[in-house]
Design a protein around this motif. Structure first.
Motif, PDB file in Angstrom:
ATOM      1  N   GLY A 134       1.043   2.230  -2.703  1.00 24.36           N
ATOM      2  CA  GLY A 134       0.434   3.286  -1.901  1.00 24.36           C
ATOM      3  C   GLY A 134       1.082   3.565  -0.567  1.00 24.36           C
ATOM      4  O   GLY A 134       0.687   4.502   0.128  1.00 24.36           O
TER       5      GLY A 134
ATOM      6  N   ARG B 296      -2.524   7.936  -0.366  1.00 22.05           N
ATOM      7  CA  ARG B 296      -3.900   8.400  -0.620  1.00 22.05           C
ATOM      8  C   ARG B 296      -4.845   7.426   0.059  1.00 22.05           C
ATOM      9  O   ARG B 296      -4.565   6.240   0.144  1.00 22.05           O
ATOM     10  CB  ARG B 296      -4.203   8.418  -2.133  1.00 22.05           C
ATOM     11  N   THR B 297      -5.967   7.932   0.503  1.00 25.21           N
ATOM     12  CA  THR B 297      -6.957   7.055   1.131  1.00 25.21           C
ATOM     13  C   THR B 297      -8.196   7.003   0.250  1.00 25.21           C
ATOM     14  O   THR B 297      -9.208   7.627   0.531  1.00 25.21           O
ATOM     15  CB  THR B 297      -7.303   7.529   2.556  1.00 25.21           C
ATOM     16  N   THR B 298      -8.059   6.226  -0.812  1.00 26.06           N
ATOM     17  CA  THR B 298      -9.159   6.040  -1.746  1.00 26.06           C
ATOM     18  C   THR B 298      -9.459   4.545  -1.821  1.00 26.06           C
ATOM     19  O   THR B 298      -8.579   3.713  -1.537  1.00 26.06           O
ATOM     20  CB  THR B 298      -8.791   6.566  -3.145  1.00 26.06           C
ATOM     21  N   PRO B 299     -10.662   4.188  -2.202  1.00 22.14           N
ATOM     22  CA  PRO B 299     -11.017   2.758  -2.253  1.00 22.14           C
ATOM     23  C   PRO B 299     -10.064   1.911  -3.089  1.00 22.14           C
ATOM     24  O   PRO B 299      -9.721   0.791  -2.692  1.00 22.14           O
ATOM     25  CB  PRO B 299     -12.427   2.767  -2.846  1.00 22.14           C
ATOM     26  N   ASP B 300      -9.605   2.431  -4.225  1.00 24.64           N
ATOM     27  CA  ASP B 300      -8.707   1.633  -5.061  1.00 24.64           C
ATOM     28  C   ASP B 300      -7.354   1.412  -4.384  1.00 24.64           C
ATOM     29  O   ASP B 300      -6.790   0.319  -4.460  1.00 24.64           O
ATOM     30  CB  ASP B 300      -8.534   2.256  -6.448  1.00 24.64           C
ATOM     31  N   VAL B 301      -6.834   2.405  -3.658  1.00 24.96           N
ATOM     32  CA  VAL B 301      -5.563   2.248  -2.943  1.00 24.96           C
ATOM     33  C   VAL B 301      -5.737   1.258  -1.787  1.00 24.96           C
ATOM     34  O   VAL B 301      -4.898   0.386  -1.570  1.00 24.96           O
ATOM     35  CB  VAL B 301      -5.027   3.610  -2.443  1.00 24.96           C
TER      36      VAL B 301
ATOM     37  N   ASP C 236      -7.908  -1.208  -1.598  1.00 19.77           N
ATOM     38  CA  ASP C 236      -8.069  -2.546  -2.176  1.00 19.77           C
ATOM     39  C   ASP C 236      -6.739  -3.124  -2.655  1.00 19.77           C
ATOM     40  O   ASP C 236      -6.442  -4.298  -2.424  1.00 19.77           O
ATOM     41  CB  ASP C 236      -9.065  -2.517  -3.340  1.00 19.77           C
TER      42      ASP C 236
ATOM     43  N   ASP D  64      -3.119   4.452   8.692  1.00 19.51           N
ATOM     44  CA  ASP D  64      -4.188   3.727   7.998  1.00 19.51           C
ATOM     45  C   ASP D  64      -4.304   2.251   8.367  1.00 19.51           C
ATOM     46  O   ASP D  64      -5.411   1.724   8.464  1.00 19.51           O
ATOM     47  CB  ASP D  64      -3.993   3.859   6.483  1.00 19.51           C
TER      48      ASP D  64
END
Length: 156
Positions: free
Chosen positions: A135, A79-84, A86, A109
């Motif tokens: 991730g 997933r490409t989300t801020p939490d992943v 970080d 990524d």
């Protein structure tokens, strides 16, 4: 020559000299750039204070330190989300084998540059470190056969 705010011709000469020989004395540096040692030292302090000079280090021979295999690894996250992002970045910072890691735009990524002893050590690094990072969905590895240019110097 590119204009860089706050960096003049003499600063450029100082930076170029320090990139090639970071252990140069202030006196030697002053002679090379044509300033007094005091003025040269002040410029180096300013360039350091302003974050232009980030630090000094020695270049080591990886082969003599049993780190002869250089690999580049494309990493795709699930997933490409801020939490992943970080969590992955924090895990990479803890991995001593990773020399560089860059978030990139394109088909994956992150691009990871790592050094290990050999292919057996890389297999262990891939399984125990990279694929265990949070991730990570997929990796593609490129083993370096020959380092054509590896300087790390900026064209100033």
């Amino acid at each position: 020559m590119r204009e860089i705010h706050g960096i003049d011709r003499i600063d450029r000469r100082i930076l170029a000299a320090l990139q090639t020989e970071g252990r140069m004395t202030t006196l030697d540096l002053a002679e090379r750039v044509g300033l007094s040692p005091t003025a040269t030292a002040e410029r180096v302090r300013r360039l350091t204070r302003d974050g232009v000079i980030l630090g000094y280090s020695a270049r080591l021979d990886p082969g003599k330190l049993a780190l002869g295999l250089l690999v580049f690894v494309e990493v795709k996250l699930d997933r490409t989300t801020p939490d992943v992002f970080d969590t992955f970045a924090a895990a990479v910072r803890r991995a001593p084998e990773v020399m560089e890691c860059h978030m990139v735009a394109g088909g994956f990524d992150y691009l990871v540059k790592a050094r290990v002893a050999d292919m057996t050590a890389y297999r262990r690094f891939l399984a125990d470190v990279l694929l265990a990072m949070p991730g990570v969905r997929e990796t593609h590895t490129y083993a370096v056969m020959e380092e054509v240019k590896s300087e790390g110097m900026l064209p100033i």
